[in-house]
Scaffold this active site. Structure first.
Site, PDB file in Angstrom:
ATOM      1  N   CYS A  94      -8.889   1.170  -7.975  1.00  0.00           N
ATOM      2  CA  CYS A  94      -7.698   1.606  -7.244  1.00  0.00           C
ATOM      3  C   CYS A  94      -6.499   1.845  -8.167  1.00  0.00           C
ATOM      4  CB  CYS A  94      -7.393   0.616  -6.119  1.00  0.00           C
ATOM      5  SG  CYS A  94      -6.310   1.316  -4.855  1.00  0.00           S
ATOM      6  N   HIS A 194     -12.100  -1.698  -3.114  1.00  0.00           N
ATOM      7  CA  HIS A 194     -11.877  -3.134  -3.245  1.00  0.00           C
ATOM      8  C   HIS A 194     -12.989  -3.835  -2.473  1.00  0.00           C
ATOM      9  CE1 HIS A 194      -7.804  -2.777  -4.866  1.00  0.00           C
ATOM     10  NE2 HIS A 194      -7.557  -1.843  -3.979  1.00  0.00           N
TER      11      HIS A 194
HETATM   12  N1  GLN Z   1      -0.388   1.820  -5.796  1.00  0.00           N
HETATM   13  C1  GLN Z   1      -1.563   2.510  -5.538  1.00  0.00           C
HETATM   14  C2  GLN Z   1      -1.604   3.269  -4.217  1.00  0.00           C
HETATM   15  O1  GLN Z   1      -1.128   2.798  -3.195  1.00  0.00           O
HETATM   16  C3  GLN Z   1      -2.737   1.564  -5.713  1.00  0.00           C
HETATM   17  C4  GLN Z   1      -2.957   0.576  -4.590  1.00  0.00           C
HETATM   18  C5  GLN Z   1      -4.035  -0.421  -4.866  1.00  0.00           C
HETATM   19  O2  GLN Z   1      -4.424  -0.687  -6.008  1.00  0.00           O
HETATM   20  N2  GLN Z   1      -4.533  -1.060  -3.818  1.00  0.00           N
HETATM   21  O3  GLN Z   1      -2.099   4.356  -4.196  1.00  0.00           O
END
Ligand code: GLN
Length: 242
Positions: A94, A194
């Site tokens: 992510c 995740h």
């Molecule tokens: N900040 C990023 C987004 O919202 C990654 C989010 C995350 O790692 N869960 O796209």
């Protein structure tokens, strides 16, 4: 300890949403169950990646975390490029995936330079992409299910040097438009999943381990593990995704 596998956990203090540390544990256990000695090296801002890394893992984080990393991250281009050239698998989840790319334009419009190890660009847009994902991945000549949970505002587009890790029969994946999820470019991989993703996806975990331990394995496949619980978790997640 003379380790068979050095697992570098990059920025464990910042990139650690949704239990992403479970990915480290899954890799360690799956290697140890097969008799390999593993050393986990946490590396945060201002610290060097040790030589001989077999896997470099970056978890997810908020836009704010990604901004905080800024310069430290960009200063690691050569170090991580050298690790990948030297045989390490580099994996980002992510926020970590976005930072392996060329650039992330955050929700407030600020652009954060990425490592440029993946030919992808990410821009945040209104409406977060949240939910269970059921993807179908292909890697190193094998295809397998990939289940997990996504929560991101960033939309990622792949350039010609990267290819998708998976397709998404269920979920939004890279951008909610082209049916792709994650990216692979040589030794560097990214995914939005995740969960943490690796405990529930033993085939994916083993694909990473097989790459990282290639020299030790000398052409032999990884010894199979029972994986009863893992497959139960996978089946349950697949049902949830429907
Ligand atoms: N900040 C990023 C987004 O919202 C990654 C989010 C995350 O790692 N869960 O796209």
């Amino acid at each position: 300890m003379n380790a068979d596998l050095v697992l570098v956990h990059l920025y464990p203090d910042l990139l650690r949403t949704y239990g992403d540390r479970g990915n480290v544990l899954a890799l360690v256990r799956r290697a140890e169950w097969r008799g390999f000695r593993v050393e986990v090296a946490p590396v945060s801002r201002g610290e060097r990646v040790p030589p001989g890394a077999g896997i470099v893992l970056l978890g997810g984080g908020t836009d704010r975390d990604q901004e905080i990393l800024g310069e430290d991250l960009v200063g690691r281009r050569e170090e991580l490029d050298a690790a990948a050239t030297g045989g390490a698998v580099v994996v980002g989840i992510c926020g970590g995936y976005q930072l392996l790319g060329r650039r992330y334009v955050a929700a407030d419009g600020s652009a954060i330079d990425g490592l440029g190890l993946l030919d992808v660009v990410t821009e945040a847009a209104a409406g977060r992409m949240v939910g269970n994902v059921h993807a179908r991945a292909w890697l190193d000549g094998r295809d397998f299910d990939l289940v997990g949970f996504e929560n991101h505002g960033g939309r990622t587009r792949l350039g010609p040097a990267a290819r998708p890790l998976a397709s998404v029969p269920r979920g939004q994946g890279n951008n909610g438009l082209d049916g792709t999820e994650g990216a692979v470019q040589g030794a560097v991989l990214g995914t939005y999943l995740h969960g943490p993703v690796l405990p529930a996806n033993p085939d994916f975990a083993d694909a990473l381990l097989a790459r990282a331990l290639a020299r030790r394995l000398g052409g032999e496949p990884l010894a199979p593990l029972g994986d009863r619980l893992e497959h139960e978790a996978l089946a349950r997640a697949r049902r949830r995704g429907r």
